[in-house]
Design a protein around this motif. Structure first.
Motif, short mmCIF file in Angstrom:
data_model
loop_
_atom_site.label_atom_id
_atom_site.label_comp_id
_atom_site.label_asym_id
_atom_site.label_seq_id
_atom_site.Cartn_x
_atom_site.Cartn_y
_atom_site.Cartn_z
N ILE A 162 0.85 -1.18 0.00
CA ILE A 162 0.00 0.00 0.00
C ILE A 162 0.89 1.24 0.00
N ILE A 163 0.31 2.40 -0.33
CA ILE A 163 1.02 3.68 -0.31
C ILE A 163 0.38 4.55 0.76
N ILE A 164 1.18 5.01 1.71
CA ILE A 164 0.69 5.87 2.78
C ILE A 164 0.97 7.33 2.39
N TYR A 165 -0.04 8.19 2.51
CA TYR A 165 0.07 9.60 2.13
C TYR A 165 0.00 10.48 3.38
N ASN A 166 0.77 11.57 3.32
CA ASN A 166 0.75 12.56 4.39
C ASN A 166 0.38 13.91 3.81
N ILE A 196 8.02 5.95 8.82
CA ILE A 196 8.03 7.41 8.85
C ILE A 196 7.58 7.90 7.48
N VAL A 197 6.46 8.60 7.45
CA VAL A 197 5.90 9.12 6.20
C VAL A 197 6.46 10.53 5.97
N ILE A 208 4.95 7.08 1.02
CA ILE A 208 5.89 5.98 1.14
C ILE A 208 5.15 4.68 0.91
N SER A 209 5.82 3.72 0.29
CA SER A 209 5.23 2.40 0.02
C SER A 209 5.65 1.43 1.12
N VAL A 210 4.70 0.66 1.62
CA VAL A 210 4.98 -0.32 2.67
C VAL A 210 4.20 -1.60 2.38
N THR A 211 4.57 -2.67 3.05
CA THR A 211 3.86 -3.95 2.95
C THR A 211 3.02 -4.14 4.21
N VAL A 212 1.79 -4.51 4.01
CA VAL A 212 0.89 -4.77 5.15
C VAL A 212 0.48 -6.24 5.14
N PHE A 213 0.10 -6.74 6.33
CA PHE A 213 -0.32 -8.13 6.48
C PHE A 213 -1.70 -8.16 7.11
#
Length: 454
Positions: A162-166, A196-197, A208-213
């Motif tokens: 997913i991509i987290i936006y700030n 840290i976004v 920032i792109s991160v992996t979620v479970f």
């Protein structure tokens, strides 16, 4: 005019009275038809002849020419046509100018550091002297079938990127380990580590792109690309809750609970190694395709993340192993990149355009191994050729209508030209055509020996 022919009817009646036997024994007293000019037969021997003995009344045939005579006639016609064609070709040939652009050889080592920044749209920055790049994301997948050996009980959690936006602040936002992300249907996914976004820049949010479970095992967590995740833990701060959010980059998959056919670990590991080798070759082909007259890319600057996807059951008890690679590749505009290299090599380029030939022979080294979300630093190693661009239209307009003697002085005014030669057609003319479009400009790459200047 007084000679009159006898009456033919009288002569015929008189001859009819004479028997056949008496016709040759008749005495001279027998009256025969009178000879006149009109019925005198002229013997062949008395026909008029020319002084050369030719019967003037017979048609005269033209003298016969031999086979070789006709061939010489056609050969002469062909030669005449060839000569006329050659003259026409010379008269219609286009005036041409052969240009060898200015060139410079650059040798790079790891002591020179390049700083590049992400930009929106095409990678630019030549005017400000900065090096920009666009970040292109490529996802490649491959699979391989292995035989199953028994069954296994599996409890697997679905996962995805997913991509987290700030959009909340220009300052970075820290998210703790196991921060929850909820889909509109209420499914919960968590991040496995602190994130840290980056802060926003103007109206552009940090991301920032991160992996979620998934919060639990099972196939119900296998969902498609989610348009918007909310962060339930931020509800106590309404402004942050509405401005810090996430969206799915890919589908979330891999959730399973129950029994399924199993393969040996050795077979699975071998299959994954083979798949990744094939994907790596595809990555090299993808990066190589980005190297063109307009763009430049280096595989060593790419961020590559391999992911083992959930295996699937195939017919006849076999198992298909799936692998996926996500590549984030910085792509540079060729002009911008060549300008940056020229400046690092202290080449006198100023505002002139240059191209970097054989850029794919350079080796790039990324100085940071994190995902490429902001500015990057890298070094280059190897040799390449800088070649100045020449505006063919500008050159043709500069020499149009000018005398041959002025050509050298005109070329001297182009600092990006190393050498030039002109051929004016037709050859008897002493000036270039008035119409610039009738002047053909031909560019020739400099010879390698001409690049050994320092």
């Amino acid at each position: 005019q007084d000679i009159m022919p006898p009456d033919p009817s009288d002569a015929s009646r008189h001859l009819d009275s004479i028997s056949d036997s008496d016709r040759f024994s008749a005495s001279p007293s027998v009256d025969l038809p009178e000879k006149t000019i009109r019925n005198i037969q002229v013997p062949a021997s008395s026909r008029p002849k020319s002084r050369f003995g030719v019967d003037l009344r017979e048609p005269i045939s033209p003298p016969k020419t031999g086979r070789f005579g006709r061939w010489w006639l056609w050969i002469g016609v062909a030669l005449a046509l060839l000569v006329l064609g050659a003259i026409a070709l010379l008269a219609l040939r286009q005036t041409s100018v052969t240009v060898i652009p200015r060139s410079y050889k650059v040798s790079l080592d790891e002591t020179t550091i390049f700083n590049a920044h992400p930009v929106l749209g095409a990678a630019t920055g030549t005017a400000t002297g900065t090096l920009g790049f666009t970040l292109e994301t490529v996802v490649l997948e491959d699979s391989e079938i292995v035989p199953a050996k028994g069954v296994e009980l599996v409890e697997e959690k679905a996962s995805g990127t997913i991509i987290i936006y700030n959009e909340y602040s220009t300052q970075p936002v820290k998210l703790l380990k196991n921060t929850r992300f909820a889909t509109p249907e209420g499914l919960i996914f968590r991040i496995p580590a602190e994130v840290i976004v980056p802060g926003k820049k103007g109206s552009i949010p940090g991301k920032i792109s991160v992996t979620v479970f998934a919060d639990a095992a099972g196939e119900k967590y296998n969902v498609g690309t989610v348009a918007r995740f909310i962060l339930p833990g931020l509800k106590s701060s309404p402004a942050m809750f509405s401005s810090v959010y996430a969206s799915g980059k890919d589908a979330i998959t891999g959730g399973f609970s129950g029994e399924r056919p199993a393969a040996s670990k050795q077979d699975i590991d071998a299959a994954r190694a083979n798949i990744r080798d094939r994907i790596h070759k595809k990555i090299l082909e993808t990066v190589h395709a980005k190297n063109s007259e307009t763009t430049i890319a280096f595989v060593d600057l790419a961020y590559i993340a391999f992911e083992s996807m959930p295996q699937t059951t195939e017919a006849e008890g076999s198992i298909k192993i799936h692998e996926r690679a996500r590549i984030e590749l910085p792509v540079f505009a060729a002009d911008n990149f060549a300008f940056a290299v020229a400046k690092s090599a202290s080449a006198d380029v100023e505002n002139e355009s240059v191209i970097l030939k054989d850029a794919d022979r350079l080796t790039a080294h990324l100085r940071a191994s994190a995902e490429i979300e902001s500015a990057i630093q890298f070094t280059l190693q190897g040799s390449a050729q800088l070649i100045w661009k020449v505006d063919a239209r500008e050159l043709s307009q500069a020499i149009a209508g000018r005398d041959r003697d002025a050509f050298e002085a005109i070329i001297g005014g182009f600092s990006n030209i190393e050498e030039a030669h002109a051929r004016i057609q037709p050859f008897w003319k002493n000036s270039f055509p008035e119409d610039a479009s009738k002047i053909r400009i031909k560019m020739i790459d400099p010879k390698p020996a001409a690049l050994e200047r320092q």
